[in-house]
Scaffold this active site. Structure first.
Site, PDB file in Angstrom:
ATOM      1  N   THR A  95       0.832  -1.147  -0.093  1.00  0.00           N
ATOM      2  CA  THR A  95      -0.122   0.091  -0.043  1.00  0.00           C
ATOM      3  C   THR A  95       1.119   1.191  -0.052  1.00  0.00           C
ATOM      4  OG1 THR A  95      -1.718  -1.200   1.149  1.00  0.00           O
ATOM      5  CG2 THR A  95      -1.714   1.166   1.330  1.00  0.00           C
ATOM      6  N   LYS A 171      -6.680   1.125  -3.925  1.00  0.00           N
ATOM      7  CA  LYS A 171      -6.351   0.681  -2.597  1.00  0.00           C
ATOM      8  C   LYS A 171      -6.401   1.504  -1.370  1.00  0.00           C
ATOM      9  CE  LYS A 171      -4.877  -2.427   0.493  1.00  0.00           C
ATOM     10  NZ  LYS A 171      -3.503  -3.115   0.374  1.00  0.00           N
ATOM     11  N   LYS A 239       0.074   3.510   9.128  1.00  0.00           N
ATOM     12  CA  LYS A 239       0.566   3.853   7.979  1.00  0.00           C
ATOM     13  C   LYS A 239      -0.556   4.051   6.791  1.00  0.00           C
ATOM     14  CE  LYS A 239       2.014   0.143   5.644  1.00  0.00           C
ATOM     15  NZ  LYS A 239       1.307   0.245   4.345  1.00  0.00           N
TER      16      LYS A 239
END
Length: 297
Positions: A95, A171, A239
């Site tokens: 990602t 995503k 994150k």
């Protein structure tokens, strides 16, 4: 049959590597943990360092944690990109921000390589069964070169566009919802407990009602069992949701619900829960409310 390298043999990458082997490909694995590499060799991977065989690869699958690691394994002085033959395809599965994916594509193409922005979803279980969902973008030549690997590791490949970045944008959107759903599940199950509703009853009723979600049905059992063995850790979410918020802020988009979920995951990590399963976010609520969650066996 292709010759495929895979970098990153964690909970996702290891399952992906095994499915590449099952599909009949010659596979070389690399990980900072040599035991993971040895275990993969015992499962049928090729022996020998991936870098020593890089020139022969048809495809390289990169399943590391983030953008910095992606760049390092590819383009650091000891990175593998320089050893790959022309037109080898790189499948980048972490990602990462869309702009970074576009930068990686440009660097790969300048080196004569193909690049597929190919983030994955489905967790370790789907990785192990070869049924991941992949949100991919890149040039047609990259899709064509990556098809044998994609067929081995995924149940569905969504083609998001002809340049890198669109897959990562999709995503990020998925992670926005996934993180929010985990946070809302943790809030709801502890709210139910505060009202005298057992976690077991909560899951039984909500999973058959309009308030359910995939994350609720998947993560609530971890809380009921008192099992916070990490399938996906708390630490992943600062994150991933941080990437979402960066994209939102750069485009002038307000995302207050995501921002609230991000703050919760950051607080959970600060309280020492970072390495636990992300269902452990419920512990944050339980502590604040003086509630006792189910204990593991």
């Amino acid at each position: 049959m292709q010759k495929i390298g895979i970098i990153g043999l964690g909970s996702m990458g290891y399952g992906m590597a095994r499915n590449l082997i099952k599909a009949g490909h010659q596979v070389w694995g690399h990980d900072i943990n040599p035991d993971a590499v040895a275990r993969l060799v015992a499962d049928g991977a090729q022996a020998g360092a991936l870098l020593d065989h890089a020139e022969a690869l048809d495809a390289l699958v990169v399943v590391v944690l983030n953008a910095a690691q992606t760049e390092a394994v590819l383009f650091d002085p000891e990175g593998v990109a320089a050893a790959l033959q022309q037109n080898t395809v790189i499948l980048s599965c972490a990602t990462i921000p869309p702009a970074f994916a576009a930068e990686m594509e440009a660097r790969a193409e300048s080196a004569g390589l193909l690049y597929l922005d190919a983030p994955i979803s489905g967790g370790a279980i789907k990785a192990a069964s070869g049924e991941l969902t992949i949100m991919a973008s890149g040039r047609k030549a990259a899709f064509d070169a990556a098809k044998p690997a994609l067929d081995a590791i995924s149940a569905k490949v969504f083609e998001m566009g002809d340049r890198a970045g669109a897959g990562s944008a999709m995503k990020a959107t998925n992670q926005m919802l996934a993180g929010i759903h985990i946070a809302s599940m943790a809030e709801a199950i502890t709210f139910a407990l505060a009202q005298g509703i057992s976690p077991e009853r909560f899951l039984e009723v909500v999973s058959q009602s309009a308030g359910t979600s995939w994350m609720l049905e998947n993560r609530a059992p971890h809380i009921i069992e008192g099992d916070y063995t990490p399938r996906s850790t708390i630490n992943i979410w600062p994150k991933d949701l941080g990437i979402v918020m960066d994209i939102a802020q750069n485009s002038g988009f307000s995302a207050p619900i995501t921002e609230a979920a991000l703050a919760l995951f950051k607080e959970a990590a600060a309280q020492g829960l970072g390495a636990e399963d992300d269902a452990a976010l419920a512990k944050l609520y339980a502590k604040a409310a003086g509630l006792t969650l189910p204990k593991g066996q």
